[in-house]
Scaffold this active site. Sequence first.
Site, PDB file in Angstrom:
ATOM      1  N   ARG A 101      40.173  31.253  47.389  1.00  0.00           N
ATOM      2  CA  ARG A 101      39.371  30.892  46.025  1.00  0.00           C
ATOM      3  C   ARG A 101      39.930  29.540  45.497  1.00  0.00           C
ATOM      4  O   ARG A 101      40.093  29.483  44.389  1.00  0.00           O
ATOM      5  CB  ARG A 101      39.879  32.238  45.257  1.00  0.00           C
ATOM      6  CG  ARG A 101      39.170  33.492  45.494  1.00  0.00           C
ATOM      7  CD  ARG A 101      37.787  33.571  45.943  1.00  0.00           C
ATOM      8  NE  ARG A 101      37.471  34.728  46.197  1.00  0.00           N
ATOM      9  CZ  ARG A 101      37.386  34.876  47.669  1.00  0.00           C
ATOM     10  NH1 ARG A 101      37.629  34.311  48.519  1.00  0.00           N
ATOM     11  NH2 ARG A 101      37.042  36.371  48.010  1.00  0.00           N
ATOM     12  N   GLU A 117      39.696  34.515  38.082  1.00  0.00           N
ATOM     13  CA  GLU A 117      39.030  33.514  38.911  1.00  0.00           C
ATOM     14  C   GLU A 117      38.128  32.803  38.136  1.00  0.00           C
ATOM     15  O   GLU A 117      37.863  31.421  38.588  1.00  0.00           O
ATOM     16  CB  GLU A 117      38.109  34.406  39.796  1.00  0.00           C
ATOM     17  CG  GLU A 117      38.795  34.841  41.028  1.00  0.00           C
ATOM     18  CD  GLU A 117      37.651  35.470  42.210  1.00  0.00           C
ATOM     19  OE1 GLU A 117      36.836  34.600  42.398  1.00  0.00           O
ATOM     20  OE2 GLU A 117      37.886  36.372  42.904  1.00  0.00           O
ATOM     21  N   SER A 159      34.075  39.503  40.091  1.00  0.00           N
ATOM     22  CA  SER A 159      35.399  39.549  40.430  1.00  0.00           C
ATOM     23  C   SER A 159      36.094  38.643  39.338  1.00  0.00           C
ATOM     24  O   SER A 159      36.000  37.673  39.388  1.00  0.00           O
ATOM     25  CB  SER A 159      35.964  39.496  41.932  1.00  0.00           C
ATOM     26  OG  SER A 159      35.351  40.455  42.942  1.00  0.00           O
TER      27      SER A 159
END
Length: 339
Positions: A166, A335, A239
């Site tokens: 990520r 995130e 998420s």
Amino acid sequence: MTASWQEQVSLKPYNTFGIDVRARYFTQAHDDGEVRQALAEAAARQVPVLVIGGGSNLLLTGDIDALVLHMASRGRRVMQEEGERVVVEAEAGEPWHPFVQWSLEQGLCGLENLSLIPGTVGAAPMQNVGAYGVEIKDVFAGLTALDRQTGELRDFALEECAFAYRDSLFKRDPGRWLILRVRFVLSRALNAHLDYGPVRQRLAEQGVEVPTAKAISEAICSIRREKLPDPAELGNAGSFFKNPVVPAASAERIREHYPNVVAYPQPDGQVKLAAGWLIEQAGWKGYRDGDAGVHRLQSLVLVNYGQATGAQLHDLARRIQADIFKRFGVVLEMEPNLY
């Protein structure tokens, strides 16, 4: 003021959390020329610039005192074909899932595991978006970005992007590179990735004995629709926390107290823990405080039930982070980008 610049524009339609904050200035760019024009005028007026795509990776905690530049470029094309290997390119403003569906319609394999992810093509490399055992880096052929410091275009190859979990060069230096278009290396032949999550099980339930890329995509879409709320119906950014990667010894300490911990050994000897499992064990699944909450079916997803502010969602996220650290000694990282 340029006609294409609007003032005091609500960003509610431009972020999937549906947070109603205002941009001091707002404009859209449909091609490279409009990108350059917006950046040049912002520089001349000494106005900072925030570039957004689908708004699926943003948590807006207040009004944006800047020019919000919305990437609205469109276009997708086959660039190169050699045997089974096919390189395709898409403009940064292309919505991600329709682009995946287009690739499948061309008989191309490689993006099927990344189906139904919200956002745009241009944002995908920034986060090195991933799902069900496949990440952008696994199908990446290159991208073209504008250097906001020099005004020059630069093509990036895979090894130059510093992709990690990520993460990427572009996320670590967000004010410099503006991604304009991205290239992917796909294949006419399927190399199926079925062992992450319940994909294989779902295919069996659907009676698929010999999976195709399209069948895998449909299976993943059905799984995601069951687990994840539609942002059009319930504000969310997918998420919210990364799956933490911890030393093997830390994972073992957790396993001693929680034998059923969901953990994935990594090639470097570390262990990736399922953030959703940690949050659920801590009792946050389905929690609600006003209009800010944790989804009742997926503890990894924070949701806006209607009138939550970005600050309220951020406060909830920090409370979850503190609790998980207290219980497990694990640091959860958000995130979404916070503004």
